[in-house]
Design a protein around this motif. Structure first.
Motif, PDB file in Angstrom:
ATOM      1  N   UNK A 166      -5.528  19.561  80.349  1.00 48.52           N
ATOM      2  CA  UNK A 166      -5.726  20.851  81.292  1.00 48.52           C
ATOM      3  C   UNK A 166      -5.098  22.148  81.057  1.00 48.52           C
ATOM      4  N   UNK A 167      -5.256  22.974  81.412  1.00 46.16           N
ATOM      5  CA  UNK A 167      -4.375  24.267  80.282  1.00 46.16           C
ATOM      6  C   UNK A 167      -3.136  24.588  81.900  1.00 46.16           C
ATOM      7  N   UNK A 168      -1.985  24.810  81.922  1.00 44.83           N
ATOM      8  CA  UNK A 168      -1.288  24.326  83.208  1.00 44.83           C
ATOM      9  C   UNK A 168      -0.079  25.625  83.038  1.00 44.83           C
ATOM     10  N   UNK A 169       0.353  26.044  83.826  1.00 45.61           N
ATOM     11  CA  UNK A 169       2.088  26.673  84.183  1.00 45.61           C
ATOM     12  C   UNK A 169       2.921  26.299  83.935  1.00 45.61           C
ATOM     13  N   UNK A 170       3.504  26.201  83.888  1.00 49.71           N
ATOM     14  CA  UNK A 170       5.085  25.017  83.226  1.00 49.71           C
ATOM     15  C   UNK A 170       6.003  25.721  83.669  1.00 49.71           C
ATOM     16  N   UNK A 171       6.952  25.108  85.072  1.00 48.94           N
ATOM     17  CA  UNK A 171       7.632  26.200  86.129  1.00 48.94           C
ATOM     18  C   UNK A 171       9.187  25.924  85.820  1.00 48.94           C
ATOM     19  N   UNK A 172       9.335  24.419  85.268  1.00 49.87           N
ATOM     20  CA  UNK A 172      10.431  24.652  85.113  1.00 49.87           C
ATOM     21  C   UNK A 172      10.637  22.922  84.510  1.00 49.87           C
ATOM     22  N   UNK A 173      11.311  22.604  83.902  1.00 53.07           N
ATOM     23  CA  UNK A 173      11.961  21.929  82.849  1.00 53.07           C
ATOM     24  C   UNK A 173      13.683  21.139  82.907  1.00 53.07           C
ATOM     25  N   UNK A 174      13.602  20.137  82.424  1.00 53.47           N
ATOM     26  CA  UNK A 174      15.124  19.889  81.290  1.00 53.47           C
ATOM     27  C   UNK A 174      14.837  18.936  80.552  1.00 53.47           C
ATOM     28  N   UNK A 175      15.698  17.809  79.930  1.00 53.31           N
ATOM     29  CA  UNK A 175      15.862  17.078  78.973  1.00 53.31           C
ATOM     30  C   UNK A 175      14.574  15.840  79.312  1.00 53.31           C
ATOM     31  N   UNK A 176      14.478  15.839  81.240  1.00 54.46           N
ATOM     32  CA  UNK A 176      13.956  14.432  81.607  1.00 54.46           C
ATOM     33  C   UNK A 176      12.802  14.582  82.198  1.00 54.46           C
ATOM     34  N   UNK A 177      12.287  16.058  82.317  1.00 53.69           N
ATOM     35  CA  UNK A 177      11.231  16.448  83.417  1.00 53.69           C
ATOM     36  C   UNK A 177      10.715  17.670  83.375  1.00 53.69           C
ATOM     37  N   UNK A 178       9.687  18.070  83.480  1.00 50.35           N
ATOM     38  CA  UNK A 178       8.712  19.628  83.906  1.00 50.35           C
ATOM     39  C   UNK A 178       8.627  19.474  85.141  1.00 50.35           C
ATOM     40  N   UNK A 179       8.239  20.723  85.477  1.00 50.90           N
ATOM     41  CA  UNK A 179       7.547  21.004  87.391  1.00 50.90           C
ATOM     42  C   UNK A 179       6.560  21.615  86.315  1.00 50.90           C
ATOM     43  N   UNK A 180       5.413  21.772  86.693  1.00 51.37           N
ATOM     44  CA  UNK A 180       4.020  21.853  86.240  1.00 51.37           C
ATOM     45  C   UNK A 180       3.319  22.185  87.189  1.00 51.37           C
ATOM     46  N   UNK A 181       2.711  23.631  87.226  1.00 48.96           N
ATOM     47  CA  UNK A 181       1.311  23.794  87.943  1.00 48.96           C
ATOM     48  C   UNK A 181      -0.433  23.818  87.888  1.00 48.96           C
ATOM     49  N   UNK A 182      -0.983  22.902  87.758  1.00 47.79           N
ATOM     50  CA  UNK A 182      -2.224  22.708  87.616  1.00 47.79           C
ATOM     51  C   UNK A 182      -3.191  22.967  88.149  1.00 47.79           C
ATOM     52  N   UNK A 183      -4.304  23.977  87.822  1.00 43.04           N
ATOM     53  CA  UNK A 183      -5.153  24.256  88.870  1.00 43.04           C
ATOM     54  C   UNK A 183      -6.289  23.286  89.163  1.00 43.04           C
ATOM     55  N   UNK A 184      -6.480  23.862  90.403  1.00 47.98           N
ATOM     56  CA  UNK A 184      -7.747  24.197  91.804  1.00 47.98           C
ATOM     57  C   UNK A 184      -8.318  22.713  90.432  1.00 47.98           C
TER      58      UNK A 184
END
Length: 101
Positions: A27-45
């Motif tokens: 799935x091609x996504x937009x990464x929004x934020x990141x840390x060494x322990x996790x990420x916030x990602x926007x996944x398309x519909x």
């Protein structure tokens, strides 16, 4: 004793790919934020139901083995997912090295 340290995610906008470990769907996504322990990602519909799935996230210079721990539907139909890192297993590393390149 109360833990005083916190690892917060920082803004990190980039394109990425999420590979679902069970199905190997990409799935091609937009990464929004990141840390060494996790990420916030926007996944398309059209890619709902990822909560609890193990994934591999590739974003520019990063590769993270993770589990989807949060899933929120957005107004535009996309889904925001939060992932937390999992330690790489030998099987996952072998898969990555076998399929890179």
């Amino acid at each position: 004793m109360e833990e005083r340290r916190e690892i917060s995610r920082v803004e990190y906008k980039t394109n990425g790919v999420v590979v679902i470990c069970d199905t190997q769907e990409k799935i091609y996504v937009d990464v929004k934020d990141i840390s060494p322990l996790g990420m916030g990602i926007c996944v398309p519909e059209g890619h709902e139901g990822l909560l609890g799935k193990q994934v591999i996230v590739v974003a520019e210079t990063l590769i993270m083995y993770a589990e989807v721990s949060r899933e929120e539907k957005q107004e535009d139909g996309s889904t925001f997912i939060g992932v937390h890192a999992i330690k790489f297993t030998d099987d996952v590393l072998q898969y990555l090295f076998s399929h890179i390149g």
